[in-house]
Design a protein around this motif. Sequence first.
Motif, PDB file in Angstrom:
ATOM      1  N   VAL A 123       5.959  -3.441   2.296  1.00  0.00           N
ATOM      2  CA  VAL A 123       5.627  -4.391   3.362  1.00  0.00           C
ATOM      3  C   VAL A 123       4.128  -4.426   3.618  1.00  0.00           C
ATOM      4  O   VAL A 123       3.553  -5.491   3.878  1.00  0.00           O
ATOM      5  N   ARG A 124       3.505  -3.249   3.578  1.00  0.00           N
ATOM      6  CA  ARG A 124       2.043  -3.140   3.664  1.00  0.00           C
ATOM      7  C   ARG A 124       1.580  -2.393   2.425  1.00  0.00           C
ATOM      8  O   ARG A 124       1.886  -1.217   2.240  1.00  0.00           O
ATOM      9  N   MET A 125       0.811  -3.058   1.552  1.00  0.00           N
ATOM     10  CA  MET A 125       0.408  -2.408   0.310  1.00  0.00           C
ATOM     11  C   MET A 125      -0.478  -1.197   0.567  1.00  0.00           C
ATOM     12  O   MET A 125      -0.494  -0.248  -0.225  1.00  0.00           O
ATOM     13  N   ARG A 126      -1.187  -1.174   1.687  1.00  0.00           N
ATOM     14  CA  ARG A 126      -2.018  -0.015   2.014  1.00  0.00           C
ATOM     15  C   ARG A 126      -1.149   1.258   2.119  1.00  0.00           C
ATOM     16  O   ARG A 126      -1.576   2.342   1.711  1.00  0.00           O
TER      17      ARG A 126
ATOM     18  N   ALA B 265      -7.979  -7.398  -1.212  1.00  0.00           N
ATOM     19  CA  ALA B 265      -6.730  -7.432  -1.981  1.00  0.00           C
ATOM     20  C   ALA B 265      -5.598  -6.766  -1.212  1.00  0.00           C
ATOM     21  O   ALA B 265      -4.483  -7.305  -1.120  1.00  0.00           O
ATOM     22  N   VAL B 266      -5.851  -5.584  -0.638  1.00  0.00           N
ATOM     23  CA  VAL B 266      -4.783  -4.865   0.041  1.00  0.00           C
ATOM     24  C   VAL B 266      -4.380  -5.594   1.323  1.00  0.00           C
ATOM     25  O   VAL B 266      -3.191  -5.640   1.681  1.00  0.00           O
ATOM     26  N   ASP B 267      -5.344  -6.211   2.005  1.00  0.00           N
ATOM     27  CA  ASP B 267      -5.011  -6.958   3.218  1.00  0.00           C
ATOM     28  C   ASP B 267      -4.215  -8.226   2.906  1.00  0.00           C
ATOM     29  O   ASP B 267      -3.426  -8.679   3.742  1.00  0.00           O
ATOM     30  N   SER B 268      -4.400  -8.771   1.699  1.00  0.00           N
ATOM     31  CA  SER B 268      -3.629  -9.969   1.315  1.00  0.00           C
ATOM     32  C   SER B 268      -2.159  -9.644   1.114  1.00  0.00           C
ATOM     33  O   SER B 268      -1.322 -10.552   1.073  1.00  0.00           O
ATOM     34  N   LEU B 269      -1.837  -8.354   1.010  1.00  0.00           N
ATOM     35  CA  LEU B 269      -0.455  -7.907   0.833  1.00  0.00           C
ATOM     36  C   LEU B 269       0.008  -7.088   2.034  1.00  0.00           C
ATOM     37  O   LEU B 269       0.777  -6.131   1.900  1.00  0.00           O
TER      38      LEU B 269
END
Length: 269
Positions: free
Chosen positions: A151-154, A173-177
């Motif tokens: 749900v959150r790539m971070r 990139a990570v915020d886009s996911l």
Amino acid sequence: MLSPITGTAAGVPFTALPPAGGGTAPLIVTWHMLDAPRSDAAFAAALPMSEVPAWRVHLGMPMCEARMVDGSMDAGLALLREDVLMSYLHPFVRQAAEEFPAALASIRAQLPVDDGPIGVLGGSLGGAVALRILTDTEIPVFAGAVVNAAVRMRSVVGLFPGGYPYDAESEKAVDSLDFVAKAGAIAGRVPLLVVSGERDHPGLRADASDLVDALGERSELLSIPGLAHPLAEEPGIEPAPQLPVAREVDAGLTRWFRRRLAAAAPLPQ
């Protein structure tokens, strides 16, 4: 149960499960995990949703099974070691989402699916693909579901050892996911079932709960006792007998999609 149909759709391998009566029916598309079950065929065996009156077409993820480089996972592992986010996780999700419109058109040309909105389902990293279809495309969807999803790539990056060296590009990139941040776009489109194993990684469970809270009344959280992150035993490439915990997930998904199909049009008697 009718036999699975295998093939490729615009270069994407698939395993398709027909509805019980065969013939024309709605379409549900899935994307598998990178944990077990880590292939379209294995995901179809783990979550067949046999009592859903729809075609269930399980797509293969990039660089998995039939699309492994030289028939081995070595190339994927090399990318993971090179840069877990920018060489591995982000490109996987991006490619799977970008190749989907052409794959969907090919599925419609090959199988007797109706031309109405589709259902989408993703497990783990495949969950990020399903969520990206909901946030970044205009493909009509009647309902979605995710299982132990990224749900959150971070949070997914944080599962790998060592601190990740974020810079401006990787932060973008990570915020886009981050699909909690994009919950408004999802809630405005479709109802979403969020399935979370009670033994999944704590960060992923927290993200699942945050997503449901952000989505509000158009979402449901289904917690599965005893379920860790995988849905099948290793190695998870070939179809295998359904585990009891996967059967619980399958039953929840079946109830969800039957209910959502019924809301769109009455089920056949």
